[in-house]
Design an enzyme around this catalytic site. Structure first.
Site, PDB file in Angstrom:
ATOM      1  CE1 TYR A 150      -4.453  -0.843   0.183  1.00  0.00           C
ATOM      2  CE2 TYR A 150      -3.034  -2.920   0.393  1.00  0.00           C
ATOM      3  CZ  TYR A 150      -4.501  -2.558   0.223  1.00  0.00           C
ATOM      4  OH  TYR A 150      -5.533  -3.390  -0.452  1.00  0.00           O
TER       5      TYR A 150
ATOM      6  CD  GLN B  99     -21.141 -11.394 -14.103  1.00  0.00           C
ATOM      7  OE1 GLN B  99     -19.872 -10.725 -14.479  1.00  0.00           O
ATOM      8  NE2 GLN B  99     -22.385 -12.048 -14.771  1.00  0.00           N
TER       9      GLN B  99
ATOM     10  NE  ARG C 193     -20.971  -7.138 -15.282  1.00  0.00           N
ATOM     11  CZ  ARG C 193     -21.671  -6.935 -16.754  1.00  0.00           C
ATOM     12  NH1 ARG C 193     -23.021  -7.460 -16.359  1.00  0.00           N
ATOM     13  NH2 ARG C 193     -21.004  -7.759 -17.727  1.00  0.00           N
TER      14      ARG C 193
ATOM     15  CG  ASP D 226     -21.304  -2.983 -20.523  1.00  0.00           C
ATOM     16  OD1 ASP D 226     -21.472  -4.107 -20.495  1.00  0.00           O
ATOM     17  OD2 ASP D 226     -21.236  -2.358 -19.875  1.00  0.00           O
TER      18      ASP D 226
ATOM     19  NE  ARG E  85     -18.021  -7.505 -23.547  1.00  0.00           N
ATOM     20  CZ  ARG E  85     -18.110  -7.589 -22.483  1.00  0.00           C
ATOM     21  NH1 ARG E  85     -19.033  -7.535 -21.556  1.00  0.00           N
ATOM     22  NH2 ARG E  85     -17.081  -8.544 -21.968  1.00  0.00           N
TER      23      ARG E  85
ATOM     24  CG  HIS F 112     -19.042   8.534 -32.664  1.00  0.00           C
ATOM     25  ND1 HIS F 112     -17.229   8.886 -31.823  1.00  0.00           N
ATOM     26  CD2 HIS F 112     -18.307   8.635 -34.143  1.00  0.00           C
ATOM     27  CE1 HIS F 112     -16.603   9.000 -32.690  1.00  0.00           C
ATOM     28  NE2 HIS F 112     -16.277   8.932 -34.274  1.00  0.00           N
TER      29      HIS F 112
ATOM     30  CG  HIS G  76     -20.644  -3.270 -16.321  1.00  0.00           C
ATOM     31  ND1 HIS G  76     -20.309  -3.752 -17.680  1.00  0.00           N
ATOM     32  CD2 HIS G  76     -19.865  -4.221 -15.108  1.00  0.00           C
ATOM     33  CE1 HIS G  76     -19.834  -4.892 -17.765  1.00  0.00           C
ATOM     34  NE2 HIS G  76     -19.020  -5.274 -16.807  1.00  0.00           N
TER      35      HIS G  76
ATOM     36  CB  THR H 204     -14.973 -10.849 -19.921  1.00  0.00           C
ATOM     37  OG1 THR H 204     -15.047  -9.833 -18.432  1.00  0.00           O
ATOM     38  CG2 THR H 204     -16.156 -12.079 -19.415  1.00  0.00           C
TER      39      THR H 204
HETATM   40  P1  NAD Z   1      -9.725 -13.287 -10.262  1.00  0.00           P
HETATM   41  O1  NAD Z   1     -10.561 -14.381  -9.057  1.00  0.00           O
HETATM   42  O2  NAD Z   1      -9.333 -13.686 -11.476  1.00  0.00           O
HETATM   43  O3  NAD Z   1      -8.820 -12.450  -9.628  1.00  0.00           O
HETATM   44  C1  NAD Z   1      -9.254 -11.569  -8.047  1.00  0.00           C
HETATM   45  C2  NAD Z   1      -7.433 -11.478  -7.138  1.00  0.00           C
HETATM   46  O4  NAD Z   1      -7.973 -10.659  -6.389  1.00  0.00           O
HETATM   47  C3  NAD Z   1      -7.595 -12.649  -6.989  1.00  0.00           C
HETATM   48  O5  NAD Z   1      -6.131 -12.852  -6.986  1.00  0.00           O
HETATM   49  C4  NAD Z   1      -7.467 -12.125  -5.231  1.00  0.00           C
HETATM   50  O6  NAD Z   1      -6.406 -13.132  -4.401  1.00  0.00           O
HETATM   51  C5  NAD Z   1      -7.492 -11.257  -5.192  1.00  0.00           C
HETATM   52  N1  NAD Z   1      -7.872 -10.117  -3.920  1.00  0.00           N
HETATM   53  C6  NAD Z   1      -9.455 -10.367  -2.589  1.00  0.00           C
HETATM   54  N2  NAD Z   1      -9.262 -10.172  -2.306  1.00  0.00           N
HETATM   55  C7  NAD Z   1      -8.335  -9.243  -1.764  1.00  0.00           C
HETATM   56  C8  NAD Z   1      -7.745  -8.069  -1.120  1.00  0.00           C
HETATM   57  N3  NAD Z   1      -8.759  -7.801  -0.020  1.00  0.00           N
HETATM   58  N4  NAD Z   1      -6.862  -7.703  -1.211  1.00  0.00           N
HETATM   59  C9  NAD Z   1      -5.535  -8.164  -3.282  1.00  0.00           C
HETATM   60  N5  NAD Z   1      -6.137  -9.033  -3.190  1.00  0.00           N
HETATM   61  C10 NAD Z   1      -7.546  -9.779  -3.491  1.00  0.00           C
HETATM   62  O7  NAD Z   1     -11.616 -12.929 -10.087  1.00  0.00           O
HETATM   63  P2  NAD Z   1     -10.728 -11.317 -12.222  1.00  0.00           P
HETATM   64  O8  NAD Z   1     -11.350 -12.400 -13.235  1.00  0.00           O
HETATM   65  O9  NAD Z   1      -9.916 -10.591 -12.233  1.00  0.00           O
HETATM   66  O10 NAD Z   1     -12.090 -10.706 -11.684  1.00  0.00           O
HETATM   67  C11 NAD Z   1     -11.913  -9.575 -10.378  1.00  0.00           C
HETATM   68  C12 NAD Z   1     -13.281  -8.977 -10.972  1.00  0.00           C
HETATM   69  O11 NAD Z   1     -13.291  -7.620 -11.714  1.00  0.00           O
HETATM   70  C13 NAD Z   1     -14.273  -9.097 -10.261  1.00  0.00           C
HETATM   71  O12 NAD Z   1     -15.667  -8.750  -9.340  1.00  0.00           O
HETATM   72  C14 NAD Z   1     -14.901  -9.178 -11.716  1.00  0.00           C
HETATM   73  O13 NAD Z   1     -16.589  -9.871 -11.762  1.00  0.00           O
HETATM   74  C15 NAD Z   1     -15.274  -8.363 -12.194  1.00  0.00           C
HETATM   75  N6  NAD Z   1     -14.930  -7.966 -13.381  1.00  0.00           N
HETATM   76  C16 NAD Z   1     -14.996  -6.510 -14.235  1.00  0.00           C
HETATM   77  C17 NAD Z   1     -15.782  -6.484 -15.458  1.00  0.00           C
HETATM   78  C18 NAD Z   1     -15.971  -4.748 -15.468  1.00  0.00           C
HETATM   79  O14 NAD Z   1     -16.503  -4.764 -16.921  1.00  0.00           O
HETATM   80  N7  NAD Z   1     -16.051  -4.253 -14.524  1.00  0.00           N
HETATM   81  C19 NAD Z   1     -14.777  -6.924 -16.078  1.00  0.00           C
HETATM   82  C20 NAD Z   1     -14.345  -8.383 -15.837  1.00  0.00           C
HETATM   83  C21 NAD Z   1     -14.412  -8.704 -14.761  1.00  0.00           C
END
Ligand code: NAD
Length: 306
Positions: free
Chosen positions: A64, A81, A87, A147, A150, A167, A174, A224
């Site tokens: 940190y 997910q 979500r 989105d 896409r 555009h 989301h 994803t």
């Molecule tokens: P993942 O499971 O591969 O990775 C998550 C990571 O977070 C893990 O390595 C875990 O150890 C770590 N973690 C958990 N708690 C923690 C903490 N307190 N401090 C530090 N690290 C911690 O998941 P992912 O596929 O990388 O997805 C991550 C998030 O992103 C999910 O919530 C997913 O739904 C979201 N996501 C969002 C979008 C978007 O468009 N906003 C798109 C894809 C995924």
């Protein structure tokens, strides 16, 4: 001050975002933080070995304390997910994680810009705004940037035009209550309808495919990450270089179109200090306004139970 980025959560999304940032040379330094020490160490080694092919980015396992000289923090930690899961289902688990992580972020750097990726992204962005209301212009979520990409990709394919010349925005949550803005969609300054007549069935089919893309991808490969990683690069580049691009991202609504006290997406101008200004979308159709208000209502109901 360096153009440094700290990424919290080095899973599929966080590490892929780091890789995309390295390939784009938009930042001098990336610090990756994760609870899983073996994972983050291995990801950082692999990422470091790609640097000689791409450029100059310094990549390290972070703490940190790395926030102190970071301009941007990307929050991608938490659960993702599972196939068929919405979500919104992730709310309880991920909001607990955010409650723990975000105070440590701002304690180390009160001026850092916070980009929420973790889902449900609108709810969690709102949660952070409620925790730190004075920083609301510096707290954003990736929202419907993905989105919209896409949507533009699918429209580009259908119309035979490079998606960068399409555009068109998806706004709102989301997630399942998001909506397409057909009324403002243009190609080369002309409306999409003018460019090529599309009937409602064709329009609905393209929008549904964009909206449900994550479900289809997660069904096939559990997560994803490439496209959202590219979205992180565009947002980071815009912020670090004060590019003032117009991007559809999640942010705090303070009465716009009658929507107040919730986060969801609409196009904003983004720069070094975060949200520079919001695009006035009051010219969208009445039906689109109604759908946006319904999307906000749905999110408010969930946020109330946080
Ligand atoms: P993942 O499971 O591969 O990775 C998550 C990571 O977070 C893990 O390595 C875990 O150890 C770590 N973690 C958990 N708690 C923690 C903490 N307190 N401090 C530090 N690290 C911690 O998941 P992912 O596929 O990388 O997805 C991550 C998030 O992103 C999910 O919530 C997913 O739904 C979201 N996501 C969002 C979008 C978007 O468009 N906003 C798109 C894809 C995924």
């Amino acid at each position: 001050m360096k153009n440094k980025i700290t990424i919290i959560g080095a899973g599929m999304v966080g590490s892929c975002a780091a890789y995309s940032l390295i390939t784009s040379n938009v930042t001098e330094e990336i610090a990756l933080i994760d609870l899983d020490k073996d994972l983050v160490k291995a990801e950082v080694m692999d990422l470091q070995h790609s640097v000689p092919f791409w450029g100059y980015t310094k990549v390290k396992v972070g703490t940190y304390a790395d926030l102190r000289d970071s301009k941007l923090v990307v929050i991608s930690c938490g659960v993702a997910q599972k196939p068929g899961e919405t979500r919104i289902n992730l709310t309880k688990k991920n909001s607990e994680i955010i409650k723990d992580v975000v105070p440590r972020v701002f304690k180390n750097n009160p001026d850092v810009i916070l980009l929420m990726i973790t889902n449900p992204v609108d709810i969690l962005t709102y949660q952070v705004v409620k925790m730190f209301p004075r920083k609301k212009r510096r707290i954003i979520g990736s929202g419907t940037i993905l989105d919209s990409a896409r949507f533009r990709f699918l429209l580009g394919e259908y119309l035979g035009v490079n998606p960068q010349s399409v555009h068109a925005y998806i706004i709102g949550e989301h997630g399942d209550s998001e909506l397409p803005l057909w009324s403002t969609a243009t190609i080369g300054g002309t409306s999409i309808d003018n460019f090529k007549g599309m009937n409602q069935r064709e329009k609905d089919s393209i929008f549904e495919k964009a909206k449900n893309a994550a479900y289809a991808i997660i069904e096939g490969k559990q997560a994803t990450y490439y496209a959202i990683a590219a979205g992180v690069v565009q947002i980071a580049d815009t912020i670090l270089h004060d590019e003032r691009k117009v991007l559809p991202i999640s942010h705090y609504f303070d009465g716009e179109l009658g929507i107040k006290d919730i986060c969801l997406s609409s196009p904003v101008v983004l720069g070094r200090e975060g949200i520079v200004s919001k695009i006035d979308i009051s010219g969208i159709s009445l039906e689109e306004k109604t759908l946006l208000c319904e999307s906000a209502k749905k999110l408010k109901k969930i946020a109330k139970n946080l």
